[in-house]
Design an enzyme around this catalytic site. Structure first.
Site, mmCIF file in Angstrom:
data_model
loop_
_atom_site.group_PDB
_atom_site.id
_atom_site.type_symbol
_atom_site.label_atom_id
_atom_site.label_comp_id
_atom_site.label_asym_id
_atom_site.label_seq_id
_atom_site.Cartn_x
_atom_site.Cartn_y
_atom_site.Cartn_z
ATOM 1 N N LYS A 198 0.919 -1.227 0.271
ATOM 2 C CA LYS A 198 0.048 0.163 -0.171
ATOM 3 C C LYS A 198 0.516 0.813 0.080
ATOM 4 O O LYS A 198 0.483 2.314 0.414
ATOM 5 C CB LYS A 198 -1.075 -0.015 0.977
ATOM 6 C CG LYS A 198 -0.526 0.159 2.423
ATOM 7 C CD LYS A 198 -1.094 0.069 3.433
ATOM 8 C CE LYS A 198 -0.524 0.218 5.251
ATOM 9 N NZ LYS A 198 -0.081 1.043 4.932
ATOM 10 N N ASP A 199 1.971 1.299 0.396
ATOM 11 C CA ASP A 199 3.197 2.594 0.701
ATOM 12 C C ASP A 199 3.940 2.578 -0.876
ATOM 13 O O ASP A 199 4.626 3.581 -1.106
ATOM 14 C CB ASP A 199 4.028 1.770 1.774
ATOM 15 C CG ASP A 199 3.801 1.906 2.940
ATOM 16 O OD1 ASP A 199 2.412 2.737 3.192
ATOM 17 O OD2 ASP A 199 4.519 1.365 3.689
ATOM 18 N N ARG A 204 -7.470 9.146 2.710
ATOM 19 C CA ARG A 204 -8.244 8.285 1.963
ATOM 20 C C ARG A 204 -9.812 7.815 3.555
ATOM 21 O O ARG A 204 -11.120 7.725 3.592
ATOM 22 C CB ARG A 204 -7.612 6.857 1.946
ATOM 23 C CG ARG A 204 -8.637 5.145 1.353
ATOM 24 C CD ARG A 204 -7.903 4.557 0.666
ATOM 25 N NE ARG A 204 -6.904 3.740 2.258
ATOM 26 C CZ ARG A 204 -7.327 2.901 3.430
ATOM 27 N NH1 ARG A 204 -8.749 3.039 3.765
ATOM 28 N NH2 ARG A 204 -6.783 2.778 4.563
ATOM 29 N N ARG A 205 -8.889 7.534 4.853
ATOM 30 C CA ARG A 205 -10.143 7.112 5.650
ATOM 31 C C ARG A 205 -10.259 8.300 5.525
ATOM 32 O O ARG A 205 -12.400 7.849 6.358
ATOM 33 C CB ARG A 205 -8.924 6.094 7.074
ATOM 34 C CG ARG A 205 -8.578 5.218 6.321
ATOM 35 C CD ARG A 205 -6.876 4.772 8.039
ATOM 36 N NE ARG A 205 -6.490 3.407 7.586
ATOM 37 C CZ ARG A 205 -5.429 3.212 7.921
ATOM 38 N NH1 ARG A 205 -4.725 3.910 8.850
ATOM 39 N NH2 ARG A 205 -5.195 1.966 7.749
ATOM 40 N N ARG A 246 -0.094 10.728 13.553
ATOM 41 C CA ARG A 246 0.993 9.838 13.031
ATOM 42 C C ARG A 246 1.997 9.003 13.951
ATOM 43 O O ARG A 246 1.220 9.705 15.438
ATOM 44 C CB ARG A 246 2.101 11.281 12.439
ATOM 45 C CG ARG A 246 1.452 12.130 10.798
ATOM 46 C CD ARG A 246 1.593 10.493 9.641
ATOM 47 N NE ARG A 246 2.994 10.547 10.003
ATOM 48 C CZ ARG A 246 3.662 10.839 9.072
ATOM 49 N NH1 ARG A 246 4.012 12.316 8.875
ATOM 50 N NH2 ARG A 246 5.430 10.025 9.487
ATOM 51 N N ARG A 274 0.343 5.044 18.227
ATOM 52 C CA ARG A 274 -0.959 5.468 17.821
ATOM 53 C C ARG A 274 -1.889 5.340 18.498
ATOM 54 O O ARG A 274 -2.831 6.024 19.024
ATOM 55 C CB ARG A 274 -0.823 5.479 16.687
ATOM 56 C CG ARG A 274 -0.618 6.419 15.121
ATOM 57 C CD ARG A 274 -1.093 6.210 13.970
ATOM 58 N NE ARG A 274 -0.321 4.924 13.391
ATOM 59 C CZ ARG A 274 -0.590 4.714 11.417
ATOM 60 N NH1 ARG A 274 -1.565 5.286 11.358
ATOM 61 N NH2 ARG A 274 0.563 3.364 11.882
ATOM 62 N N CYS A 276 -4.688 14.279 -9.506
ATOM 63 C CA CYS A 276 -5.682 13.919 -8.926
ATOM 64 C C CYS A 276 -5.202 13.957 -7.587
ATOM 65 O O CYS A 276 -4.410 13.676 -7.327
ATOM 66 C CB CYS A 276 -6.406 12.647 -9.000
ATOM 67 S SG CYS A 276 -7.567 12.626 -7.699
#
Length: 277
Positions: A78-79, A121-122, A139, A145, A229
């Site tokens: 995903k990174d 996104r979240r 972060r 977290r 985008c």
């Protein structure tokens, strides 16, 4: 033969790298793990978008590969950016683990709650689900977290379920969010073993064909949306259907589309963003 495997130095990244190392072990091969610090690790305060967004945890590992300082780079898929850097290739995607996002703290989402996440996104999907939320930037690594949730009195934080599972922290999860509720990041739950182009045989034994099929479709879809985008995007392939998402970061609009062609789906999402801009 010495195989130098590069990884970020966080506890999660090294745990993931050790899993990859086990998949690469074979007679006659000695493996050395090489920790590397990335831009995303050095800057733990600014939002990802201000330090480069996708790729902030990848660039230095790719540079080490191209400079022959390492032979394999282990990434959270995903990174990665939607396309491979010139001269590099993903030689293996080991079998994917849980791709879902997880809510830690509260098991539901209600108006007035304070939820922590650094992900646009979240944030977009949370606010589309419940506009009355307060979504606060957060972060740090997983342990940080989770600690900050308590210190700041947050009702919940959103983390990748696979990361919690890999660190033995699955008990911290209040609920795993179905993709129908929160569409995952492209490649979430999967590792990518990156090598120099032409050296894919170094890691080919670790490749899972079904994971490759799904993750490559997700990456292509996000890539087809286009580099210009600025809206949050997501893509997830459940084995049958590829779903793409584009939204405003404040959740004021959100569009989901399904398709079989990743490139066509990405272009459709990009057109939706232009119409709502």
């Amino acid at each position: 033969m010495l195989l130098r495997v590069g990884s970020r130095g966080s506890r999660l990244a090294l745990t993931q790298a050790e899993r990859a190392v086990e998949a690469l072990r074979r007679p006659g091969v000695e493996i050395a793990l090489v920790p590397i610090t990335t831009a995303g690790d050095r800057d733990r305060t600014r939002p990802f978008g201000e330090i480069g967004s996708r790729g902030v945890f990848v660039k230095e590992l790719e540079e080490a590969l191209l400079a022959h300082r390492i032979d394999v780079a282990v990434h959270s898929a995903k990174d990665m950016t939607s396309t491979d850097a010139e001269g590099l290739a993903v030689g293996a995607y080991p079998a994917r683990e849980d791709p879902r996002d997880a809510l830690c703290g509260s098991a539901d989402v209600r108006a007035g709650m304070r939820i922590g996440t650094a992900s646009a996104r979240r944030r977009a999907q949370l606010l589309a689900l419940e506009p009355g939320l307060s979504v606060e930037p957060l972060r740090g690594n997983i342990d940080t977290r989770l600690r900050k949730r308590v210190e700041r009195g947050l009702d919940a934080v959103v983390l990748a379920a696979c990361g919690l599972d890999r660190l033995g922290l699955g008990s911290e999860i209040a609920v795993r969010l179905d993709p129908d509720v929160m569409l995952p990041e492209a490649g979430q739950g999967a590792l990518a073993l990156q090598v120099r182009a032409g050296e894919e045989d170094l890691v080919a034994m670790a490749d899972d064909a079904e994971t490759r099929r799904r993750v490559e479709a997700e990456r292509r879809c996000v890539g087809a949306v286009g580099g210009g985008c600025l809206a949050p995007v997501a893509a997830y392939h459940d084995g049958t259907v590829l779903t793409g998402l584009i939204a405003a970061e404040d959740g004021s609009w959100l569009e989901r589309r399904e398709g079989s062609d990743p490139d066509a789906l990405g272009r459709e999402l990009a057109a939706l963003e232009r119409r709502t801009a």
